[in-house]
Design an enzyme around this catalytic site. Structure first.
Site: not given
Ligand code: PGA
Length: 256
Positions: A63, A132, A134
């Site tokens: 992404d 959440d 995702h």
């Molecule tokens: P983070 O994010 O590794 O910064 O906790 C994980 C994500 O949003 O997939």
């Protein structure tokens, strides 16, 4: 799903690094799907320290933010070059990161899917998980069949990512993300989660129902998923003792 619980973040990331290292040794021209955020940092540090040969490896990132200049320190282009690509012998032409400044974003998304297909598909996809649930930036209620496309971040994700930008207001609203259908086509999915803030999302993804409310739960439908957790991220799993036993008693031929 294979759930691997380790006492420390470094140990969990080290196992994920060994899984990737084995793939690169077996298949030097492997296609890797890569992730950004704080989670994969210890994995990338471990991979760099292993001095692997990346010369034939192709990568596709999950992404990117829409509208952030590529050179912005928080763009995922900057992140990947800073934290991994600059430190290994990857060929720049083999690196693919969604272009958040493409003039025609839907056309770009379609071409990204085509590029993944033309490369032979993704052998191993690295995933983090949002608080959440995702994966990539597929927020809750994302279609479980979705492909690479524009998504709008939830307030929760923008709050979670404000730490990188200094303020929530500076976090972009829109992103390009591989879809859940895209992720499900990777031949192996390697999900990493560290820290107590991920414990609820991990427990829902692993032990809850398959639901787009927790997009990572779709991985229950994928044939080859390995989940590397530190103890705090495993803190809400009902079956943690079972998962620990399974890992500690793996036959030698199955070990990493
Ligand atoms: P983070 O994010 O590794 O910064 O906790 C994980 C994500 O949003 O997939």
């Amino acid at each position: 799903m294979e759930i691997i619980i380790q006492p420390t973040t470094e140990a969990a990331a080290g196992i994920a690094a060994r899984i990737i290292a084995r793939l690169l040794r077996d298949k030097p021209d492997a296609v890797l799907g890569l992730a950004t955020g704080s989670t994969p940092l210890p994995l990338y540090q471990a991979l760099v320290a292993m001095n692997l040969d990346w010369s034939k490896v192709t990568t596709f990132n999950l992404d990117e933010y829409i509208g952030l200049p590529r050179e912005h320190p928080q763009s995922y282009h900057s992140f990947m070059w800073e934290n991994l690509f600059r430190q290994v012998n990857i060929a720049p032409e083999n690196v693919h990161i969604p272009d958040g400044n493409a003039p025609d974003i839907p056309a770009f998304c379609a071409s990204y899917e085509n590029q993944i297909r033309a490369a032979g598909g993704i052998d191993l996809q690295v995933l983090g998980i949002g608080t959440d649930g995702h994966i990539g930036f597929n927020e809750p209620t994302s279609s479980l069949a979705s492909r690479t496309r524009i998504k709008t971040l939830t307030p929760q994700t923008r709050k979670d990512n404000a730490r990188f930008f200094g303020s929530e207001d500076s976090v972009p609203h829109h992103v390009i993300t591989m879809g859940i259908g895209t992720i499900m086509e990777a031949r192996l999915n390697l999900l990493l989660a560290f820290g107590p803030s991920k414990a609820n999302a991990v427990a829902e993804a692993v032990e809850g129902p398959v639901t787009s409310i927790n997009p990572a739960s779709v991985l229950q439908m994928h044939p080859v998923v390995k989940v590397c957790l530190d103890e705090p991220a495993a803190g809400q799993l009902q079956r943690a003792d079972y998962f620990r036993w399974v890992y500690e008693n793996k036959p030698a031929w199955q070990a990493f």
